[in-house]
Design a protein around this motif. Structure first.
Motif, PDB file in Angstrom:
ATOM      1  N   LEU A 178      75.584  29.152  41.261  1.00  0.00           N
ATOM      2  CA  LEU A 178      74.992  29.387  39.941  1.00  0.00           C
ATOM      3  C   LEU A 178      76.061  29.476  38.863  1.00  0.00           C
ATOM      4  N   ILE A 179      77.126  30.213  39.121  1.00  0.00           N
ATOM      5  CA  ILE A 179      78.106  30.556  38.088  1.00  0.00           C
ATOM      6  C   ILE A 179      78.701  29.313  37.439  1.00  0.00           C
ATOM      7  N   GLU A 180      78.945  28.244  38.218  1.00  0.00           N
ATOM      8  CA  GLU A 180      79.575  27.056  37.654  1.00  0.00           C
ATOM      9  C   GLU A 180      78.617  26.219  36.828  1.00  0.00           C
ATOM     10  N   ARG A 181      77.315  26.463  36.905  1.00  0.00           N
ATOM     11  CA  ARG A 181      76.366  25.591  36.208  1.00  0.00           C
ATOM     12  C   ARG A 181      75.677  26.247  35.005  1.00  0.00           C
ATOM     13  N   ILE A 182      76.196  27.381  34.524  1.00  0.00           N
ATOM     14  CA  ILE A 182      75.587  28.043  33.379  1.00  0.00           C
ATOM     15  C   ILE A 182      76.619  28.286  32.279  1.00  0.00           C
ATOM     16  N   THR A 183      76.111  28.431  31.057  1.00  0.00           N
ATOM     17  CA  THR A 183      76.950  28.839  29.933  1.00  0.00           C
ATOM     18  C   THR A 183      76.944  30.357  29.814  1.00  0.00           C
ATOM     19  N   GLN A 184      77.951  30.897  29.120  1.00  0.00           N
ATOM     20  CA  GLN A 184      78.116  32.339  28.964  1.00  0.00           C
ATOM     21  C   GLN A 184      78.019  33.040  30.329  1.00  0.00           C
ATOM     22  N   ALA A 185      78.764  32.498  31.276  1.00  0.00           N
ATOM     23  CA  ALA A 185      78.673  32.985  32.655  1.00  0.00           C
ATOM     24  C   ALA A 185      79.113  34.444  32.784  1.00  0.00           C
TER      25      ALA A 185
ATOM     26  N   ARG B 138      78.905  32.621  45.463  1.00  0.00           N
ATOM     27  CA  ARG B 138      79.475  31.390  46.007  1.00  0.00           C
ATOM     28  C   ARG B 138      79.466  30.369  44.876  1.00  0.00           C
ATOM     29  N   PHE B 139      80.590  29.710  44.655  1.00  0.00           N
ATOM     30  CA  PHE B 139      80.666  28.780  43.529  1.00  0.00           C
ATOM     31  C   PHE B 139      81.695  27.695  43.824  1.00  0.00           C
ATOM     32  N   ARG B 140      81.469  26.522  43.259  1.00  0.00           N
ATOM     33  CA  ARG B 140      82.475  25.466  43.294  1.00  0.00           C
ATOM     34  C   ARG B 140      83.609  25.868  42.345  1.00  0.00           C
ATOM     35  N   ASP B 141      84.809  25.753  42.829  1.00  0.00           N
ATOM     36  CA  ASP B 141      85.994  26.254  42.124  1.00  0.00           C
ATOM     37  C   ASP B 141      86.501  25.195  41.145  1.00  0.00           C
TER      38      ASP B 141
ATOM     39  N   GLU C  53      82.747  27.157  33.433  1.00  0.00           N
ATOM     40  CA  GLU C  53      83.529  28.031  32.567  1.00  0.00           C
ATOM     41  C   GLU C  53      84.670  28.652  33.373  1.00  0.00           C
ATOM     42  N   THR C  54      85.605  29.288  32.690  1.00  0.00           N
ATOM     43  CA  THR C  54      86.829  29.773  33.332  1.00  0.00           C
ATOM     44  C   THR C  54      86.556  30.719  34.490  1.00  0.00           C
ATOM     45  N   VAL C  55      85.507  31.523  34.406  1.00  0.00           N
ATOM     46  CA  VAL C  55      85.222  32.489  35.460  1.00  0.00           C
ATOM     47  C   VAL C  55      84.806  31.803  36.756  1.00  0.00           C
ATOM     48  N   ALA C  56      84.419  30.536  36.685  1.00  0.00           N
ATOM     49  CA  ALA C  56      84.018  29.793  37.884  1.00  0.00           C
ATOM     50  C   ALA C  56      85.247  29.229  38.591  1.00  0.00           C
ATOM     51  N   SER C  57      86.160  30.121  38.939  1.00  0.00           N
ATOM     52  CA  SER C  57      87.371  29.758  39.667  1.00  0.00           C
ATOM     53  C   SER C  57      87.813  30.989  40.433  1.00  0.00           C
ATOM     54  N   HIS C  58      88.634  30.780  41.433  1.00  0.00           N
ATOM     55  CA  HIS C  58      89.118  31.920  42.213  1.00  0.00           C
ATOM     56  C   HIS C  58      89.857  32.909  41.314  1.00  0.00           C
ATOM     57  N   GLN C  59      90.805  32.421  40.531  1.00  0.00           N
ATOM     58  CA  GLN C  59      91.561  33.306  39.653  1.00  0.00           C
ATOM     59  C   GLN C  59      90.666  33.928  38.588  1.00  0.00           C
ATOM     60  N   GLY C  60      89.745  33.125  38.035  1.00  0.00           N
ATOM     61  CA  GLY C  60      88.855  33.647  37.007  1.00  0.00           C
ATOM     62  C   GLY C  60      87.959  34.756  37.516  1.00  0.00           C
ATOM     63  N   MET C  61      87.433  34.617  38.734  1.00  0.00           N
ATOM     64  CA  MET C  61      86.567  35.652  39.284  1.00  0.00           C
ATOM     65  C   MET C  61      87.377  36.892  39.676  1.00  0.00           C
ATOM     66  N   GLN C  62      88.602  36.691  40.182  1.00  0.00           N
ATOM     67  CA  GLN C  62      89.465  37.834  40.465  1.00  0.00           C
ATOM     68  C   GLN C  62      89.734  38.631  39.192  1.00  0.00           C
TER      69      GLN C  62
ATOM     70  N   TYR D 259      87.916  38.676  36.443  1.00  0.00           N
ATOM     71  CA  TYR D 259      86.665  39.306  36.018  1.00  0.00           C
ATOM     72  C   TYR D 259      86.456  40.614  36.781  1.00  0.00           C
ATOM     73  N   CYS D 260      86.634  40.597  38.086  1.00  0.00           N
ATOM     74  CA  CYS D 260      86.416  41.803  38.889  1.00  0.00           C
ATOM     75  C   CYS D 260      87.406  42.903  38.525  1.00  0.00           C
ATOM     76  N   MET D 261      88.661  42.542  38.290  1.00  0.00           N
ATOM     77  CA  MET D 261      89.662  43.534  37.912  1.00  0.00           C
ATOM     78  C   MET D 261      89.301  44.187  36.584  1.00  0.00           C
ATOM     79  N   MET D 262      88.855  43.386  35.613  1.00  0.00           N
ATOM     80  CA  MET D 262      88.525  43.921  34.299  1.00  0.00           C
ATOM     81  C   MET D 262      87.268  44.785  34.328  1.00  0.00           C
ATOM     82  N   ARG D 263      86.386  44.557  35.288  1.00  0.00           N
ATOM     83  CA  ARG D 263      85.140  45.334  35.376  1.00  0.00           C
ATOM     84  C   ARG D 263      85.220  46.455  36.399  1.00  0.00           C
ATOM     85  N   GLY D 264      86.362  46.612  37.049  1.00  0.00           N
ATOM     86  CA  GLY D 264      86.510  47.675  38.034  1.00  0.00           C
ATOM     87  C   GLY D 264      85.728  47.433  39.302  1.00  0.00           C
TER      88      GLY D 264
END
Length: 235
Positions: A99-106, A126-129, A159-168, A170-175
């Protein structure tokens, strides 16, 4: 940071097994599941787990037709994922597959998923990187690789969050705690006769990018936990 590795071979799908473990630790509780991206795929294999499953996705004809045919959903809402109903702290599990890779404002949509999770709940994504050769081709080729895979709907956005580094990040910034993360190549399995040509093209992209765009995997699977501590830095 967790180790990036191939998913273990165990009793069924990784995400389904983690939800069954979650339910086993809460034998008197009906597990509330939010199936995010319900217009594609067939959800989790939860067997005899007592649960209630709500689906959400963007409202497109192909996704609506698929959703209407799913017998595993107790209810569903299609529309703008920034506004569809997601009560706060209502779900034990949010399952967001491809889902994450196919939406805007992810990131905004992810924030809504996290807010909808109970403390201690699981966010399974689960997302395509996008930071892979496959992700680059899917973004840049006219129409993407979706038709070769048999995907419904428009080309993915990545969007940028649809990547391994981007999701890492995101998780760090949200605790949030990344409990497990795995790299996979399942996208190639859906290509059929196009698998060989696309694989060779991906290797060429990796070489041209001097390894910056990985050809080793096409997608990520991440098991993310929302902290129990109400004072933790989460949404």
């Amino acid at each position: 940071m967790t180790d990036l590795r191939t998913p273990p071979v165990n009793d069924g799908d990784l995400f389904s097994e983690r939800v069954r473990q979650y339910a086993y630790d809460r034998p008197l509780q009906r597990v509330q599941v939010l199936e995010a991206g319900c217009g594609q795929g067939f959800g989790l294999d939860l067997r005899d787990v007592r649960r209630s499953v709500t689906g959400v996705d963007i409202d497109l004809p192909g996704l609506r037709a698929h959703t209407e045919g799913r017998a595993d959903l107790d209810s569903w809402h299609l529309g703008d994922l920034r506004t569809v109903p997601m009560p706060p702290r209502a779900y034990d599990v949010v399952h967001a597959s491809y889902l994450i890779e196919r939406i805007t404002q992810a990131e905004l949509v992810l924030d809504r998923f996290v807010a909808a999770l109970k403390p201690g709940g699981l966010l399974l994504v689960r997302f395509r990187d996008r930071a892979t050769a496959y992700g680059a081709l899917d973004r840049l080729l006219p129409g993407g690789l979706g038709r070769l895979e048999g995907r419904d709907g428009p080309a993915s956005i990545y969007e940028t969050v649809a990547s391994h580094q981007g999701m890492q990040w995101y998780c760090m910034m949200r605790g949030l705690m990344v409990a497990e993360e795995y790299a996979g190549r399942a996208a190639f399995d859906r290509l059929g006769r196009w698998r060989g040509p696309v694989d060779r093209l991906c290797r060429a992209v990796t070489a041209a990018s001097r390894g910056r765009l990985s050809g080793d995997h096409t997608e990520m699977a991440m098991v993310i936990r929302k902290p129990e501590n109400r004072f933790a830095r989460v949404i």
